[in-house]
Design a protein around this motif. Structure first.
Motif, mmCIF file in Angstrom:
data_model
loop_
_atom_site.group_PDB
_atom_site.id
_atom_site.type_symbol
_atom_site.label_atom_id
_atom_site.label_comp_id
_atom_site.label_asym_id
_atom_site.label_seq_id
_atom_site.Cartn_x
_atom_site.Cartn_y
_atom_site.Cartn_z
ATOM 1 N N LEU A 3 79.691 -12.742 -19.655
ATOM 2 C CA LEU A 3 81.109 -12.920 -19.941
ATOM 3 C C LEU A 3 81.408 -14.200 -20.717
ATOM 4 O O LEU A 3 82.561 -14.597 -20.817
ATOM 5 C CB LEU A 3 81.901 -12.940 -18.617
ATOM 6 C CG LEU A 3 81.701 -11.718 -17.714
ATOM 7 C CD1 LEU A 3 82.398 -11.912 -16.381
ATOM 8 C CD2 LEU A 3 82.221 -10.458 -18.401
ATOM 9 N N SER A 4 80.399 -14.849 -21.287
ATOM 10 C CA SER A 4 80.634 -16.113 -21.980
ATOM 11 C C SER A 4 81.425 -15.874 -23.262
ATOM 12 O O SER A 4 81.408 -14.778 -23.843
ATOM 13 C CB SER A 4 79.300 -16.783 -22.319
ATOM 14 O OG SER A 4 78.695 -16.156 -23.433
ATOM 15 N N PRO A 5 82.142 -16.898 -23.750
ATOM 16 C CA PRO A 5 82.862 -16.765 -25.023
ATOM 17 C C PRO A 5 81.939 -16.374 -26.176
ATOM 18 O O PRO A 5 82.334 -15.624 -27.074
ATOM 19 C CB PRO A 5 83.462 -18.167 -25.228
ATOM 20 C CG PRO A 5 83.572 -18.736 -23.849
ATOM 21 C CD PRO A 5 82.394 -18.196 -23.102
ATOM 22 N N ASN A 6 80.714 -16.881 -26.167
ATOM 23 C CA ASN A 6 79.760 -16.511 -27.206
ATOM 24 C C ASN A 6 79.452 -15.015 -27.171
ATOM 25 O O ASN A 6 79.295 -14.375 -28.214
ATOM 26 C CB ASN A 6 78.464 -17.312 -27.037
ATOM 27 C CG ASN A 6 78.675 -18.794 -27.267
ATOM 28 O OD1 ASN A 6 79.180 -19.204 -28.301
ATOM 29 N ND2 ASN A 6 78.297 -19.602 -26.287
ATOM 30 N N ARG A 7 79.346 -14.464 -25.975
ATOM 31 C CA ARG A 7 79.114 -13.019 -25.832
ATOM 32 C C ARG A 7 80.290 -12.243 -26.417
ATOM 33 O O ARG A 7 80.104 -11.246 -27.121
ATOM 34 C CB ARG A 7 78.901 -12.654 -24.368
ATOM 35 C CG ARG A 7 78.895 -11.157 -24.041
ATOM 36 C CD ARG A 7 77.676 -10.437 -24.600
ATOM 37 N NE ARG A 7 76.463 -10.820 -23.912
ATOM 38 C CZ ARG A 7 75.979 -10.197 -22.839
ATOM 39 N NH1 ARG A 7 76.609 -9.153 -22.347
ATOM 40 N NH2 ARG A 7 74.870 -10.617 -22.283
ATOM 41 N N GLN A 8 81.491 -12.686 -26.143
ATOM 42 C CA GLN A 8 82.677 -11.984 -26.648
ATOM 43 C C GLN A 8 82.726 -12.018 -28.172
ATOM 44 O O GLN A 8 83.061 -11.015 -28.823
ATOM 45 C CB GLN A 8 83.930 -12.604 -26.034
ATOM 46 C CG GLN A 8 84.022 -12.421 -24.518
ATOM 47 C CD GLN A 8 85.163 -13.205 -23.902
ATOM 48 O OE1 GLN A 8 86.163 -13.465 -24.546
ATOM 49 N NE2 GLN A 8 85.005 -13.592 -22.643
ATOM 50 N N LEU A 9 82.396 -13.174 -28.764
ATOM 51 C CA LEU A 9 82.372 -13.277 -30.228
ATOM 52 C C LEU A 9 81.286 -12.382 -30.812
ATOM 53 O O LEU A 9 81.482 -11.726 -31.840
ATOM 54 C CB LEU A 9 82.132 -14.726 -30.638
ATOM 55 C CG LEU A 9 83.288 -15.704 -30.434
ATOM 56 C CD1 LEU A 9 82.835 -17.135 -30.679
ATOM 57 C CD2 LEU A 9 84.458 -15.349 -31.347
ATOM 58 N N TRP A 10 80.138 -12.345 -30.159
ATOM 59 C CA TRP A 10 79.037 -11.491 -30.616
ATOM 60 C C TRP A 10 79.449 -10.026 -30.597
ATOM 61 O O TRP A 10 79.236 -9.292 -31.565
ATOM 62 C CB TRP A 10 77.815 -11.724 -29.737
ATOM 63 C CG TRP A 10 76.704 -10.741 -29.948
ATOM 64 C CD1 TRP A 10 76.461 -9.597 -29.242
ATOM 65 C CD2 TRP A 10 75.684 -10.810 -30.962
ATOM 66 N NE1 TRP A 10 75.367 -8.947 -29.735
ATOM 67 C CE2 TRP A 10 74.863 -9.662 -30.788
ATOM 68 C CE3 TRP A 10 75.392 -11.711 -31.974
ATOM 69 C CZ2 TRP A 10 73.769 -9.409 -31.603
ATOM 70 C CZ3 TRP A 10 74.290 -11.457 -32.782
ATOM 71 C CH2 TRP A 10 73.499 -10.320 -32.599
ATOM 72 N N ASP A 392 73.466 -21.460 -24.133
ATOM 73 C CA ASP A 392 74.151 -20.205 -24.452
ATOM 74 C C ASP A 392 74.473 -20.139 -25.942
ATOM 75 O O ASP A 392 74.281 -19.107 -26.593
ATOM 76 C CB ASP A 392 75.428 -20.091 -23.616
ATOM 77 C CG ASP A 392 76.073 -18.727 -23.716
ATOM 78 O OD1 ASP A 392 75.417 -17.732 -23.361
ATOM 79 O OD2 ASP A 392 77.250 -18.654 -24.130
ATOM 80 N N ALA A 393 74.939 -21.254 -26.502
ATOM 81 C CA ALA A 393 75.274 -21.282 -27.922
ATOM 82 C C ALA A 393 74.033 -21.093 -28.786
ATOM 83 O O ALA A 393 74.062 -20.371 -29.795
ATOM 84 C CB ALA A 393 75.962 -22.609 -28.263
ATOM 85 N N GLY A 446 81.928 -30.188 -28.179
ATOM 86 C CA GLY A 446 83.271 -29.704 -27.859
ATOM 87 C C GLY A 446 83.792 -28.727 -28.889
ATOM 88 O O GLY A 446 84.740 -27.998 -28.627
ATOM 89 N N ASP A 447 83.177 -28.687 -30.108
ATOM 90 C CA ASP A 447 83.585 -27.722 -31.109
ATOM 91 C C ASP A 447 83.172 -26.318 -30.688
ATOM 92 O O ASP A 447 82.203 -26.142 -29.948
ATOM 93 C CB ASP A 447 82.944 -28.027 -32.458
ATOM 94 C CG ASP A 447 83.577 -29.244 -33.124
ATOM 95 O OD1 ASP A 447 84.445 -29.875 -32.487
ATOM 96 O OD2 ASP A 447 83.204 -29.552 -34.277
ATOM 97 N N ASP A 448 83.867 -25.328 -31.187
ATOM 98 C CA ASP A 448 83.505 -23.950 -30.887
ATOM 99 C C ASP A 448 82.138 -23.654 -31.471
ATOM 100 O O ASP A 448 81.854 -23.983 -32.630
ATOM 101 C CB ASP A 448 84.523 -22.977 -31.482
ATOM 102 C CG ASP A 448 85.860 -23.045 -30.762
ATOM 103 O OD1 ASP A 448 86.869 -22.704 -31.383
ATOM 104 O OD2 ASP A 448 85.861 -23.467 -29.592
ATOM 105 N N PRO A 449 81.241 -23.030 -30.703
ATOM 106 C CA PRO A 449 79.919 -22.700 -31.219
ATOM 107 C C PRO A 449 79.984 -21.535 -32.162
ATOM 108 O O PRO A 449 79.060 -21.278 -32.882
ATOM 109 C CB PRO A 449 79.120 -22.346 -29.954
ATOM 110 C CG PRO A 449 80.142 -21.873 -28.990
ATOM 111 C CD PRO A 449 81.383 -22.663 -29.274
#
Length: 449
Positions: A3-10, A392-393, A446-449
């Motif tokens: 459920l990580s933000p990186n997963r959602q972007l992927w 994760d990133a 802190g920047d978005d990966p």
């Protein structure tokens, strides 16, 4: 991870066909951590690569530890196909030629006195059988195992396992399953400021000895030769001392090599790298050639003492197709000297990873034995603070560039390529990882990966 933000972007970047299949998958499968909802959908696998439905290729340095001989190995496919035509199944109470040949071959490749075999359809089941053998042979039921270890997802396996992800909220586990800290030089909880393993007198082994001394009636110590997912290598002399302690107390030593077998550590059995022979060893995952589910227990001949009981009695125990796949896989491993190749390529990979560590402060430690490799990421090398968000990133940056691997314990990049991987592909993968790590370090925190 699911459920990580990186997963959602992927997921948002996947093609319509893939997203449709992922939605159907999530609708019909029970959801669980590390699995469903899934990351992507695959359409093909070959050698060192997997290909998703959108046509993107990835070098697979994960493989769930089943791809020692590579994906879709022709010899394994041929063996499976031929066996399906000749004898596709062998009901219980009957034996068959592939099953007997496989047991004989495993015994040939195992040091004395490991001369008896019992097959099972999965590593978790084989662990359960080993525990049963230990109970019958010793007349005891207690075990000692390691925190942070993984021995399978069944109730008996998670009882001796040490990961909260599989134990928490499940309720009562097997009684008598004692745990001790693992031999982890990088994150030692027993003597973190003692000046290293040479100075502390192997307190990790002394702790295990103390537990055996106090309990007095432990049936078995069960452990991986080294933690497969984080590649924590025990200090020199650790396993010899544990072996001696087990012998003093009449306690059996079980090595769980479900994910480490078939040459990944540089020898056919991983325990051979540490100068000891256990009383039982569990093999699995890659034993089925990356196609069939198969595992086994290899035990001392004198532990054949439970003929009056059903230790496993699994429907697919002596599945001839699975055994044919295993024989073909072992033939490739021995015929192409893949353990020695794993040693050579592993040394090359560790050298490259350590060169990265000189340039990239995010890398806290590089660990490797054969083609079992780990890169532990930290935000502070002195404090060894786990860099979970960064790990994760890095995973998703590598996926974008065509490399798949596992993130373990939140901050360890676990790299387990096929033992057949070409040096060119190995270098390509390491280059992708280098680029991803360097790009992350160049980015303000802190920047978005």
């Amino acid at each position: 991870m699911n459920l990580s933000p990186n997963r959602q972007l992927w997921t948002a970047r996947l093609g319509e066909r893939t997203r449709s299949l992922l939605d159907r998958d999530a609708a019909v499968f029970l959801h669980q951590s590390l699995s469903t909802p899934c990351l992507d959908a695959l359409g093909a696998c070959q050698g060192s690569r997997i290909t998703d439905l959108d046509g993107r290729e990835f070098l697979d340095f994960h493989g769930n530890s089943v791809h020692q001989v590579g994906f879709s190995r022709p010899e394994v496919i041929q063996a499976v196909t031929d066996q399906m035509r000749a004898l596709s199944f062998s009901p219980r109470r009957f034996t068959n030629e592939p099953a007997v040949q496989l047991a004989e071959r495993i015994v040939e490749l195992s040091p004395a006195p490991l001369h008896k075999v019992l097959l099972a359809p999965s590593g978790s089941l084989a662990v359960g059988m080993a525990l049963k053998i230990a109970r019958v042979a010793t007349g005891r039921f207690k075990t000692v195992s390691m925190w942070d270890s993984f021995h399978g997802a069944s109730l008996d396996a998670v009882s001796v396992g040490g990961e909260a992800l599989f134990r928490a909220g499940i309720g009562p586990l097997l009684p008598g399953t004692e745990h001790v800290p693992p031999a982890d030089p990088y994150r030692c909880v027993l003597a973190p400021a003692a000046g290293g393993c040479e100075a502390c007198g192997l307190r990790c082994a002394a702790y295990l000895e103390y537990v055996l001394d106090q309990e007095k009636d432990v049936a078995a110590v069960i452990a991986e030769p080294f933690r497969c997912t984080t590649v924590n290598l025990p200090p020199k002399g650790y396993w010899q001392r544990v072996r001696q302690a087990c012998d003093r107390h009449g306690t059996l030593l079980i090595m769980d090599e479900t994910a480490l077998c078939l040459g990944r550590a540089g020898t056919f059995h991983a325990f051979e790298r540490f100068g000891i022979v256990p009383d039982m060893v569990v093999m699995g995952k890659g034993l089925g050639g990356g196609i069939m589910p198969l595992a086994c227990v290899v035990a001392r001949r004198d532990l054949d003492v439970a003929g009056h009981l059903a230790l496993g009695h699994y429907t697919h125990e002596k599945n001839p197709v699975a055994c044919a796949a295993a024989l073909a896989a072992i033939g490739v491993i021995t015929g192409e000297a893949l353990p020695a190749r794993a040693m050579e390529l592993g040394e090359h990979a560790v050298a490259r990873l350590r060169d990265m560590a000189l340039r990239i402060p995010l890398i806290g430690e590089v660990r490797g034995i054969g083609l079992s490799l780990a890169v532990e990421l930290v935000t502070d090398r002195e404090a060894r603070t786990p860099a979970a968000a960064e790990a994760d990133a890095v995973l998703y940056r590598c996926l974008e560039r065509g490399l798949s691997f596992k993130v373990s314990h939140g901050n360890c990049l676990t790299l387990t390529p096929p033992l057949t991987i070409s040096r060119e592909d190995l270098d390509t993968a390491l280059g992708i990882l280098d680029e991803a790590l360097a790009s992350l370090c160049a980015q303000p925190r802190g920047d978005d990966p």
